[in-house]
Design a protein around this motif. Structure first.
Motif, PDB file in Angstrom:
ATOM      1  N   UNK A  34       0.861  -1.193   0.000  1.00  0.00           N
ATOM      2  CA  UNK A  34       0.000   0.000   0.000  1.00  0.00           C
ATOM      3  C   UNK A  34       0.890   1.233   0.000  1.00  0.00           C
TER       4      UNK A  34
ATOM      5  N   UNK B 221       1.825   5.315  -1.001  1.00  0.00           N
ATOM      6  CA  UNK B 221       1.217   6.624  -1.215  1.00  0.00           C
ATOM      7  C   UNK B 221       2.083   7.379  -2.206  1.00  0.00           C
TER       8      UNK B 221
ATOM      9  N   UNK C  60       2.233  11.626  -4.081  1.00  0.00           N
ATOM     10  CA  UNK C  60       1.898  11.463  -2.671  1.00  0.00           C
ATOM     11  C   UNK C  60       3.174  11.522  -1.841  1.00  0.00           C
ATOM     12  N   UNK C  61       3.030  11.242  -0.550  1.00  0.00           N
ATOM     13  CA  UNK C  61       4.194  11.477   0.311  1.00  0.00           C
ATOM     14  C   UNK C  61       5.333  10.490   0.071  1.00  0.00           C
TER      15      UNK C  61
END
Lengths: 360, 447
Positions: free
Chosen positions: A317, A319, A329-330
């Motif tokens: 998962x 980001x 994302x980060x």
């Protein structure tokens, strides 16, 4: 009849009329405080705003084409859903903190140029590329590093050069990191992005008020809101170049533009580094042309594509992307910050006295 | 250093502080303070209602705060859990109810495993951190109610009282950890005053409470900005990146950073709770004045200490049997409670079992410290050894020893999960043996 027939601490119960007054006074105080706090909250966090084509965020600018709406405060989220994230645009139209005119005595400033891919919207400030570049320096042992976020939606290399020439000197950067978007920047060499006035009646241009909490925060339209609304722009983006026949001349043109950018940086006594920054959503297969190889003669270059692919394969998962947008994302900001440090370390581009810290 | 460079330094620090405050406005703490203050003001506005109305109103405000800070779906699950948990205890008689409530409590321990990841992710929303901190407190409150009702025969509380005690917004995120019984006993009238004189009294009390709230915010900012800056370097280099003197200073800095930040959170919670008329308990009582490790734990995170005493130490036998094991069990339980919190924030991938050892080592060290203090005090021969020394000097020495011991014990507590215990060992080695070695050489001891 007493207002509260069940509650009495000590002593005889009091009839309603006698205690209604003090309680109503306390309640009034509470309500006034609540309204003041709601307005404070609204000032700090802004209203909710869904970011689709960025028209709600951008305004025309005489010197650099367009920027974020200066002073905008909002809770932004992707129009496809997800969590809201606070956004504050500084007075100069950057998604960044305010910066003092002159750097501190021991400060090394790194200017990050790019498009919306790495502008850090919908990512916490401390996770953004520019902030992470600064945080990776060890301030206890070496000089402080300041990462300045000059990424703006829709900016291609030509706009970045214009921005660097017009506004770069004000920041006195020691290093300029340019993030090259292998899709948008190549396409922009054929058909440059243009800012068109956004529809004046567009309801999406202002953060809509919602709920009790926002009730106190959004009064009548303010003057600066009106001004921002009148200059709001929407960016027309060129279609990506797909075929190798289209990409080859575009690559040569991009190299010329990056050379100009390097000259603009050199004119400010700053060194340039290039990072190939794939936009989101990440392509299943990377383009076969090695952009870094084409640009490496101009300035040191690193390609993030393999690192992103490896991360996506290794972590269940991630980001890496903000869903429904071209933005990183980060995790992507994290990987990019290390790539920048690795590149600058390897090529000895850091000014003397900068020490890499032990932060992850 | 010239005047200009001093001004540059001060100006730079002030600028950094300003930017820090500006950017920290979106931190979890800032959001908790902002929404907490807003909910508190609305809670004060409920004054004209009767007690039940006010308390239901506070329950509503608590749930709304959770939804704003911690996302709607998770809040809905939390509320459903509360209702089910209360229903099992109060509506299902006998062992079946106890079993069902215990199973629910166990389920709460494992919630990250079965709630969708998407409910907790989201770059800056701090939702994961919020629920990680909050469930640590919430779980203890729920377990306390279960034990009180099912094994101690405490009288039942209403659903309103249970929900208010377990979800109370001022203390939900970071405590103090008050049980339903403690919460019920702490109720006062607050802004629901009966006379104008009472209103004046409440307003007089409110002023210092607002001051305490602001002071709490200041403490968290100062602790966050100015203390612990060397931590990354010290941990990554096993203490080798700094001098031994700086290493000692860092150890004490770690103690005060944690105290200042944590007590700042407590100040905010106590201020908000008391503004609403609840005598929210204190969590700290000048811990640096402790003359032993045992006393330190009666002065630090008091509410958690009381919970551990009431619901772990005493049920295990307390002072009646195998005291040493009970003490160690309490501190290991405390370590595991912190492990659970970190696991919820970082996830099992980033926080594997090998990383848990930091908290467990910290717990064991403190447990051994408490046992050592007991061993010393239990014998008149030992504790009377220094009777000839003036009391103030004796007390100062005891305070210094307790302070140094507890400070060193924080080192494994703050060990980053990606570093092994080896790093912690290196730091302790440098702290203890390099210092001794140097001292011995200075004193001319042949080594």
């Amino acid at each position: 009849m007493p207002l509260d027939s069940t509650y009495s601490l000590d002593g005889p119960r009091l009839v309603g009329a006698r205690r209604r007054g003090p309680r109503l006074a306390a309640a009034t105080l509470g309500l006034v405080a609540a309204l003041a706090l709601a307005r404070l909250r609204s000032g700090i966090e802004g209203g909710p705003l869904c970011v689709g084509d960025d028209a709600a965020l951008l305004v025309a600018s005489d010197d650099v084409g367009w920027t974020f709406a200066p002073g905008l405060t909002a809770q932004v989220r992707s129009c496809t859903g997800g969590f809201a994230t606070p956004l504050r645009i500084n007075a100069e139209g950057q998604a960044d903190q305010p910066w003092p005119a002159t750097p501190r005595a021991d400060e090394v400033r790194v200017l990050v140029l790019g498009n919306e891919t790495a502008d850090g919207l919908m990512v916490a400030r401390e996770d953004r590329l520019s902030t992470r570049i600064a945080l990776l320096a060890d301030r206890t042992l070496g000089r402080r590093v300041a990462g300045i976020n000059a990424t703006l939606p829709g900016y291609a290399t030509a706009q970045q050069r214009r921005w660097l020439e017009a506004r770069g000197p004000r920041f006195t950067p020691a290093l300029v990191v340019v993030l090259v978007d292998p899709e948008a920047d190549l396409a922009a060499t054929v058909s440059p992005p243009r800012a068109r006035p956004a529809p004046a009646d567009g309801e999406d241009l202002l953060p809509p008020a919602s709920g009790l909490v926002d009730l106190a925060g959004h009064g009548p339209l303010r003057d600066d809101d009106t001004a921002a609304r009148s200059t709001a722009v929407r960016i027309e983006r060129p279609a990506p170049l797909v075929s190798p026949a289209e990409r080859k001349p575009a690559r040569a043109q991009l190299a010329r533009e990056i050379t100009s950018l390097a000259r603009a940086a050199a004119a400010q006594d700053a060194r340039l580094a290039i990072l190939i920054a794939p936009p989101c959503p990440l392509a299943e297969t990377a383009p076969d042309d090695d952009l870094c190889a084409a640009l490496a003669g101009i300035a040191p270059c690193a390609d993030l594509t393999p690192a992103f692919a490896e991360h996506a394969a290794a972590v269940a998962t991630t980001e890496l992307c903000v869903p429904g947008t071209r933005r990183w994302g980060r995790d992507a900001h994290f990987l990019a910050s290390h790539a920048v440090w690795d590149l600058l370390d390897a090529r000895g581009l850091w000014p003397a006295g900068v020490v890499r810290g032990h932060r992850l | 250093m010239t005047g200009a460079s001093v001004m540059n330094l001060i100006g730079g620090e002030l600028w950094d502080l300003g930017v820090g405050i500006f950017e920290a406005r979106h931190s979890l703490f800032a959001r908790v303070v902002l929404y907490g203050a807003l909910a508190c003001a609305l809670g004060i506005a409920l004054a004209p209602l009767g007690r039940r109305g006010r308390e239901w109103g506070l329950v509503g405000l608590s749930v709304a705060s959770l939804a704003l800070l911690g996302s709607l779906p998770v809040t809905a699950v939390a509320l459903a859990f509360s209702l089910a948990f209360f229903g099992c205890i109060e509506r299902v008689p006998g062992r079946a109810g106890t079993f069902a409530a215990s199973a629910l409590a166990l389920l709460l321990l494992l919630y990250p495993a079965f709630l969708p990841e998407a409910w907790f992710t989201g770059n800056t929303s701090h939702i994961r951190e919020f629920w990680a901190f909050a469930t640590n407190v919430w779980w203890l409150r729920c377990v306390a109610y279960l034990v009180d009702r099912r094994s101690r025969g405490v009288a039942p509380r209403t659903l309103r009282e249970f929900l208010l005690a377990t979800l109370f917004f001022p203390t939900f995120v970071n405590g103090p950890i008050e049980t339903t019984e403690q919460m019920a006993a702490s109720r006062g009238s607050g802004p629901a005053v009966d006379t104008w004189a009472d209103l004046r009294d409440w307003l007089r009390a409110a002023g210092p409470l607002v001051g305490r709230l602001l002071f709490g915010c200041l403490k968290v900012m100062i602790g966050g900005f100015y203390l612990g800056r060397a931590s990354d370097l010290v941990f990554a280099t096993g203490g080798g990146g700094v001098t031994v003197e700086r290493l000692w200073l860092w150890v004490f800095e770690l103690y005060f950073q944690f105290y200042i930040v944590f007590s700042g959170w407590t100040d905010v919670a106590v201020a908000l709770g008391r503004l609403l008329g609840f005598a929210t308990m204190e969590n700290f009582d000048r811990p640096w004045r402790a003359r032993s490790v045992a006393e330190f734990w009666r002065r630090w995170h008091i509410s958690f200490g009381v919970w551990l005493r009431n619901y772990v130490y005493i049920p295990l036998g307390g002072n009646r049997r195998h005291v040493a094991l009970n003490v160690l069990a309490v501190f290991v339980a405390s370590g595991l409670w912190h492990v659970w919190g970190a696991l919820k924030v970082l996830g099992p991938g980033t926080y594997p079992p090998s990383a848990w050892l930091g908290f467990i080592l910290w717990g064991l060290a403190n447990g051994l410290g408490v046992l050592a203090a007991r061993w010393w005090n239990d014998s008149p021969t030992r504790s009377g050894l220094f009777r000839g020394v003036a009391a103030p000097l004796r007390h100062a020495a005891a305070r210094a020893m307790a302070f140094i011991f507890v400070s060193i014990a924080w080192v494994p507590f703050f060990l980053p999960p990606w570093l092994g215990l080896g790093s912690c060992g290196e730091i302790l080695w440098r702290l203890l043996f390099e210092t001794s070695w140097r001292a011995a050489r200075k004193l001319g001891v042949p080594l």
